[in-house]
Design a protein around this motif. Sequence first.
Motif, PDB file in Angstrom:
ATOM      1  N   LEU A  80       0.827  -1.203   0.000  1.00 31.88           N
ATOM      2  CA  LEU A  80       0.000   0.000   0.000  1.00 31.88           C
ATOM      3  C   LEU A  80       0.863   1.256   0.000  1.00 31.88           C
ATOM      4  O   LEU A  80       0.568   2.229  -0.709  1.00 31.88           O
ATOM      5  N   LEU A  81       1.931   1.266   0.766  1.00 26.57           N
ATOM      6  CA  LEU A  81       2.805   2.427   0.821  1.00 26.57           C
ATOM      7  C   LEU A  81       3.514   2.655  -0.503  1.00 26.57           C
ATOM      8  O   LEU A  81       3.666   3.807  -0.951  1.00 26.57           O
ATOM      9  N   VAL A 128      -4.083 -11.974  -3.369  1.00 27.58           N
ATOM     10  CA  VAL A 128      -3.249 -13.132  -3.029  1.00 27.58           C
ATOM     11  C   VAL A 128      -2.642 -12.967  -1.641  1.00 27.58           C
ATOM     12  O   VAL A 128      -2.609 -13.912  -0.834  1.00 27.58           O
ATOM     13  N   MET A 129      -2.179 -11.750  -1.323  1.00 27.87           N
ATOM     14  CA  MET A 129      -1.606 -11.514  -0.002  1.00 27.87           C
ATOM     15  C   MET A 129      -2.652 -11.644   1.094  1.00 27.87           C
ATOM     16  O   MET A 129      -2.378 -12.201   2.173  1.00 27.87           O
ATOM     17  N   LEU A 130      -3.862 -11.149   0.836  1.00 28.70           N
ATOM     18  CA  LEU A 130      -4.913 -11.263   1.838  1.00 28.70           C
ATOM     19  C   LEU A 130      -5.320 -12.724   2.055  1.00 28.70           C
ATOM     20  O   LEU A 130      -5.589 -13.142   3.187  1.00 28.70           O
ATOM     21  N   ASP A 131      -5.378 -13.497   0.961  1.00 30.00           N
ATOM     22  CA  ASP A 131      -5.670 -14.927   1.113  1.00 30.00           C
ATOM     23  C   ASP A 131      -4.572 -15.633   1.906  1.00 30.00           C
ATOM     24  O   ASP A 131      -4.860 -16.506   2.736  1.00 30.00           O
ATOM     25  N   GLU A 132      -3.330 -15.255   1.645  1.00 26.22           N
ATOM     26  CA  GLU A 132      -2.222 -15.850   2.383  1.00 26.22           C
ATOM     27  C   GLU A 132      -2.294 -15.475   3.862  1.00 26.22           C
ATOM     28  O   GLU A 132      -2.021 -16.308   4.738  1.00 26.22           O
ATOM     29  N   ARG A 133      -2.673 -14.228   4.141  1.00 23.16           N
ATOM     30  CA  ARG A 133      -2.814 -13.817   5.534  1.00 23.16           C
ATOM     31  C   ARG A 133      -3.937 -14.583   6.221  1.00 23.16           C
ATOM     32  O   ARG A 133      -3.779 -15.012   7.371  1.00 23.16           O
ATOM     33  N   ALA A 193      -5.903  -1.011  -9.743  1.00 23.04           N
ATOM     34  CA  ALA A 193      -5.669  -1.587 -11.063  1.00 23.04           C
ATOM     35  C   ALA A 193      -5.762  -3.105 -10.972  1.00 23.04           C
ATOM     36  O   ALA A 193      -5.597  -3.697  -9.908  1.00 23.04           O
ATOM     37  N   ALA A 194      -6.036  -3.717 -12.107  1.00 28.25           N
ATOM     38  CA  ALA A 194      -6.279  -5.164 -12.117  1.00 28.25           C
ATOM     39  C   ALA A 194      -5.079  -5.936 -11.561  1.00 28.25           C
ATOM     40  O   ALA A 194      -5.241  -6.896 -10.787  1.00 28.25           O
ATOM     41  N   GLU A 195      -3.890  -5.526 -11.937  1.00 26.55           N
ATOM     42  CA  GLU A 195      -2.695  -6.242 -11.469  1.00 26.55           C
ATOM     43  C   GLU A 195      -2.483  -6.049  -9.973  1.00 26.55           C
ATOM     44  O   GLU A 195      -2.169  -6.998  -9.243  1.00 26.55           O
ATOM     45  N   LEU A 196      -2.663  -4.801  -9.479  1.00 29.37           N
ATOM     46  CA  LEU A 196      -2.513  -4.561  -8.053  1.00 29.37           C
ATOM     47  C   LEU A 196      -3.605  -5.261  -7.250  1.00 29.37           C
ATOM     48  O   LEU A 196      -3.352  -5.763  -6.145  1.00 29.37           O
ATOM     49  N   ARG A 197      -4.824  -5.308  -7.820  1.00 25.12           N
ATOM     50  CA  ARG A 197      -5.908  -5.998  -7.149  1.00 25.12           C
ATOM     51  C   ARG A 197      -5.602  -7.484  -6.987  1.00 25.12           C
ATOM     52  O   ARG A 197      -5.878  -8.098  -5.953  1.00 25.12           O
ATOM     53  N   PHE A 198      -4.991  -8.061  -8.018  1.00 25.98           N
ATOM     54  CA  PHE A 198      -4.615  -9.479  -7.960  1.00 25.98           C
ATOM     55  C   PHE A 198      -3.557  -9.711  -6.882  1.00 25.98           C
ATOM     56  O   PHE A 198      -3.655 -10.644  -6.073  1.00 25.98           O
TER      57      PHE A 198
END
Length: 438
Positions: free
Chosen positions: A173-174, A210-215, A201-206
């Motif tokens: 995010l930073l 993935v990071m949120l799912d991993e968390r 953006a689509a790439e940043l959303r992806f």
Amino acid sequence: MTATKKKTRVVRPTAATSSTLRLDTGEVAHVGIDVHKASYHVAVVTDLRGLVASWAQPASPELLVACLDPIRTQVARVVYEAGPTGFALVRRLRAAGYAAEVIAPSKIPTMPGPEAKSDRLDCRKLAGFAQKGLLQPVRVPDEQQEADRQVVRLREQLARKLRVIQQQIKALLLQHGVAEPAGLTHWTATAVDALRRLELAAELRFCLDVMLDERQHAVEQVARATRRLEELAKADRHRETASTLRTVPGVGPITAMTSRVELHDPARFRDGGQVARMIGLAPQVLQGGPTRREGRRLKSGNARLRTVLIEAAWRWVAGDVAAKARYRRLVASTGNGKKAIAGMARRLAILLWRLSLSGVPYRAAAWRPGPAPATPERHRQRPRPLPERRVERSGTTPSQRGSASEVTACSPRRAVTRVKRGRPSFAIADPTLCPEHE
């Protein structure tokens, strides 16, 4: 004629030629092993001839026992360094009848200056130091104790992974200038839902998804390990001690079980100082002649238990009136809250150790509020008497200036300023604070 030095023949036995390893009658041997995942480097040193055998072999405890079998009765000690290979080798050697020990790597003597290092030299040094009695062994837990400890360490590893993932999300995010939603400091459910709804953006959303799912997966794994740890605390072998430790305010199941499994067999410690040194909460003592000074903490020891105790010390101070009073006295004497909480963690470690031995529940010390602790005599500075302050103005008469009694009757207020780091307290007297001068 010049005397020639007789060289000692170094044999390298294998499984088929282990009979070539022989010692003279009366010789006592010490064996040093440099243990790796795929290989062992072994050296045999005797008190009469020094190095008599050295070889490399595959990492097989059974093969090592077969190679040492011809000199079984003459082997006084078998040593190797603690490392990632664990305690399987030492257990197999002890089962075969050898006096085997695992050595603390940080306690092995070292020579100043650069030295050559290889597996062959390392095993020879271990054997030589074992012969001279210069090695410090560690306590080897049994298989059940090691398994219980692994559960505690697994939860600590999972919690560390969770913190890393959360830091990676904040760094993303930073990096892209995205403002953090409210509540992300404590990772509330509302803040996580806000991250899911961010327009990117689509790439940043992806990447963020993935990071949120991993968390989320890491959170579930930490919760799973915590439940298993709580079940372990209720087992017959831990129930009584864990319940006793949890009577201390601020000590929950994680702190109690960490102290229980990391300080297994607490009776081996003679006093609380040994417990503090084992955890890494003992000060470095510097003494020469009549001068004795305590330096920084010796951070060697069990870092996992030290971290848990420092966190628990904050909760202990918040929940125990006597502990809070002690903490405030430490803050007043050191001028540093972090040093004070480290001192409280040391006291908590010794307290838990004593409760583990006695089995008596914790009882808070009797404490009643009283005056603040006085400043030590060596830090106290006596205020000097203030001279009489007379204000002479041109064109005034003695009656207008006021008498000496009127001047001296004005006692100025004093503003006391305390200096940190143990410096003496001093008073600043300002006559202008006197009401008669306003």
